[in-house]
Design a protein around this motif. Structure first.
Motif, short mmCIF file in Angstrom:
data_model
loop_
_atom_site.label_atom_id
_atom_site.label_comp_id
_atom_site.label_asym_id
_atom_site.label_seq_id
_atom_site.Cartn_x
_atom_site.Cartn_y
_atom_site.Cartn_z
N ARG A 287 43.66 80.92 62.77
CA ARG A 287 44.75 81.78 62.32
C ARG A 287 43.98 83.23 62.49
O ARG A 287 44.73 84.07 62.66
CB ARG A 287 44.50 81.54 60.77
CG ARG A 287 45.43 79.94 60.70
CD ARG A 287 45.49 79.83 58.98
NE ARG A 287 46.08 78.64 58.83
CZ ARG A 287 47.49 78.29 58.72
NH1 ARG A 287 48.33 79.40 59.09
NH2 ARG A 287 47.87 77.24 58.57
N ASP A 288 42.76 83.22 62.74
CA ASP A 288 42.37 84.65 63.05
C ASP A 288 42.66 85.30 64.22
O ASP A 288 43.01 86.26 64.52
CB ASP A 288 40.74 84.92 62.66
CG ASP A 288 40.26 84.68 61.38
OD1 ASP A 288 41.36 84.79 60.11
OD2 ASP A 288 39.24 84.33 60.86
N LYS A 289 42.61 84.34 65.27
CA LYS A 289 42.72 84.41 66.50
C LYS A 289 44.28 84.94 66.75
O LYS A 289 44.69 85.72 67.30
CB LYS A 289 42.58 83.16 67.45
CG LYS A 289 43.24 83.28 68.77
CD LYS A 289 42.66 82.08 69.58
CE LYS A 289 43.18 82.32 71.10
NZ LYS A 289 43.20 80.90 71.64
N ARG A 290 45.38 83.95 66.16
CA ARG A 290 46.59 84.35 66.05
C ARG A 290 46.80 85.72 65.24
O ARG A 290 47.74 86.62 65.97
CB ARG A 290 47.42 83.35 65.25
CG ARG A 290 47.38 82.11 65.89
CD ARG A 290 48.12 81.13 65.03
NE ARG A 290 48.35 79.70 65.53
CZ ARG A 290 48.82 78.87 64.86
NH1 ARG A 290 49.30 79.01 63.78
NH2 ARG A 290 48.79 77.63 65.38
N ALA B 75 47.25 92.88 68.24
CA ALA B 75 46.99 93.62 69.67
C ALA B 75 48.51 93.52 70.02
O ALA B 75 48.88 94.61 70.73
CB ALA B 75 46.25 92.67 70.46
N GLU B 76 49.62 92.73 70.01
CA GLU B 76 50.71 92.94 70.59
C GLU B 76 51.33 94.11 69.92
O GLU B 76 52.30 94.66 70.60
CB GLU B 76 51.31 91.49 70.33
CG GLU B 76 50.92 90.55 71.40
CD GLU B 76 51.60 89.18 71.23
OE1 GLU B 76 52.35 89.10 70.27
OE2 GLU B 76 51.46 88.34 72.13
N GLY B 77 51.22 94.14 68.56
CA GLY B 77 52.12 95.26 67.96
C GLY B 77 51.45 96.49 68.43
O GLY B 77 52.18 97.46 68.54
N LEU B 78 50.27 96.75 68.45
CA LEU B 78 49.59 97.88 68.95
C LEU B 78 49.96 98.11 70.24
O LEU B 78 50.25 99.38 70.86
CB LEU B 78 48.08 98.01 69.03
CG LEU B 78 47.39 98.05 67.48
CD1 LEU B 78 45.94 97.68 67.75
CD2 LEU B 78 47.76 99.09 66.74
N ARG B 79 50.26 97.35 71.37
CA ARG B 79 50.54 97.59 72.62
C ARG B 79 51.88 97.81 72.72
O ARG B 79 52.44 98.74 73.34
CB ARG B 79 50.64 96.10 73.37
CG ARG B 79 51.25 96.20 74.50
CD ARG B 79 50.79 94.85 75.45
NE ARG B 79 51.60 94.81 76.87
CZ ARG B 79 52.84 94.40 76.98
NH1 ARG B 79 53.43 93.82 76.08
NH2 ARG B 79 53.19 94.24 78.11
#
Length: 323
Positions: A181-184, A190-194
Motif C-alpha cells: 500500500r505504501d508503494k501504491r 509521483a504520478e500526481g507530481l509528474r
C-alpha cells in the motif's frame, strides 16, 4: 371365561394391527425388511406392513443436511502449517443405498471430505490457499461428490469456513500488505507530481509563446513607427535639400538646430552629469527654431510673412556668422 378370552383376542388383534401400521413423517423414508431382507421403501404418510413378517430397517433423513468438518492442521506445498475447517452440505437421494451401501454415512462423508481436503490444499501454496477459495471448494465438491455417488448421496456444496496461517506468517503478510500500500501511495503521489509538473511546464511554455508573440507584435509596431518616422525624416530632408538648392537660409538653420538639439540631448543622457552648461544662450536656439518655422511655411506654399527673428544679444555665439 369365554368373554375374557374374546377380550384378550381383541386386544391382541388391536396390538397386532397397531404394530403393523407405519406412519412416516415428511422428509423421511423408511426401509422395510422382510425377515431381515430389504424389500421396499416406505414413503411419507400411512403405510401398513404386517408385524412379525415385516419391520422397519433404517429411518433415513431425505432433507439436505449439514456436516461440520472439524479443524485440522494442513501442510501446504511451500511447507506452511495452516489450520482449516469447513462444512459439507449433502442430501440422500437413494435411501436404500444410503442404508445398506455404507455402514455409517455421516462418519464416511466426514472422513472422505477431510482426506480430500488435505490432498487438495496440500498441493497448493499458501498464497493460492488464501486467494483461491472458490477453486478449492469446486475441486473438493467434484471429488467428494464423485466418491459418494455409490452411496446414493448428492454433495451439494463444500465450503471452507476459515484458513488460519501461523502468527509469524500473518505478521509477515501484514507487513507485506502495508509495504504494497505504501508503494501504491508513492506511485500515485509521483504520478500526481509528474502531472503537475507537466501542466506547469505546459503553462510556462504557453506563456513564453504568448510573450514571444507579444514581443514580435511590439517589434512589428515599433518597426512600423520607425519606418513612418524615417519616411517623414526623408521627406523633411528632401524638402530642406530643395530649399537649400534654392538658396533658403531657413534650411541651413534647420540642420544647425537639429545638431544643436542632439548635442544638448547627449549632455542630458550622461549618468555622471550633475550640472549642464550650455555653450550659448537659449534665445539663439529659439531664433533658430523660428527659422525652421519659416522654412515649413515656405514649403507649404503659404504667403504669410515669416515671423520676425528675435533679437539676439550682441555677445557673439559659436553659431553666429554661419547663417
Amino acid at each position: 371365561m369365554e368373554v375374557t378370552a374374546a377380550i384378550f383376542i381383541l386386544v391382541l388383534v388391536f396390538f397386532y394391527l397397531a404394530t403393523s401400521v407405519k406412519v412416516v413423517r415428511q422428509g423421511h423414508e423408511y426401509t422395510i425388511e422382510h425377515f431381515g431382507r430389504f424389500v421396499t421403501v416406505a414413503k411419507p404418510g400411512f403405510n401398513f406392513y404386517p408385524a412379525f413378517f415385516y419391520r422397519v430397517g433404517r429411518r433415513v433423513n431425505m432433507m439436505e443436511q449439514v456436516l461440520d468438518i472439524p479443524g485440522q492442521e494442513i501442510i501446504t506445498k511451500d511447507n506452511a502449517m495452516v489450520a482449516v475447517d469447513g462444512v459439507v452440505f449433502f442430501q440422500v437421494l437413494d435411501p436404500a443405498k444410503a442404508a445398506y451401501e455404507v455402514s455409517d454415512l455421516y462418519v464416511a462423508i466426514m472422513q472422505l471430505t477431510t482426506t480430500n481436503l488435505r490432498t487438495v490444499m496440500g498441493s497448493m501454496d499458501l498464497d493460492e490457499l488464501l486467494s483461491k477459495r472458490d477453486e478449492i471448494n469446486a475441486r473438493l465438491l467434484s471429488v467428494v461428490d464423485h466418491a459418494t455417488s455409490p452411496w446414493g448421496v448428492k454433495i451439494t456444496r463444500v465450503e471452507i469456513k476459515d484458513i488460519r496461517p501461523p502468527s509469524d506468517i500473518s505478521n509477515a503478510m501484514a507487513r507485506q500488505m502495508k509495504a504494497e500500500r505504501d508503494k501504491r501511495a508513492s506511485i500515485l503521489e509521483a504520478e500526481g507530481l509528474r502531472a503537475s509538473e507537466i501542466l506547469r511546464a505546459e503553462g510556462e511554455k504557453q506563456a513564453q509563446i504568448l510573450q514571444a508573440e507579444g514581443r514580435r507584435e511590439a517589434a512589428f509596431r515599433d518597426a512600423e513607427a520607425r519606418e513612418r518616422a524615417a519616411e517623414a525624416e526623408a521627406k523633411a530632408t528632401q524638402m530642406v535639400s530643395q530649399a537649400i538648392e534654392t538658396g533658403s537660409a531657413q534650411a541651413i538653420n534647420y540642420f544647425i538646430a537639429q545638431k544643436y538639439v542632439d548635442a544638448v540631448g547627449k549632455f542630458a543622457e550622461s549618468s555622471n552629469a550633475k550640472t549642464i552648461l550650455f555653450p550659448v544662450e537659449a534665445t539663439q536656439l529659439i531664433g533658430t527654431l523660428g527659422g525652421i518655422g519659416e522654412l515649413a511655411r515656405e514649403a507649404l506654399g503659404k504667403d504669410a510673412k515669416p515671423a520676425a527673428e528675435p533679437a539676439r544679444p550682441k555677445r557673439a555665439g559659436p553659431f553666429e556668422g554661419q547663417a
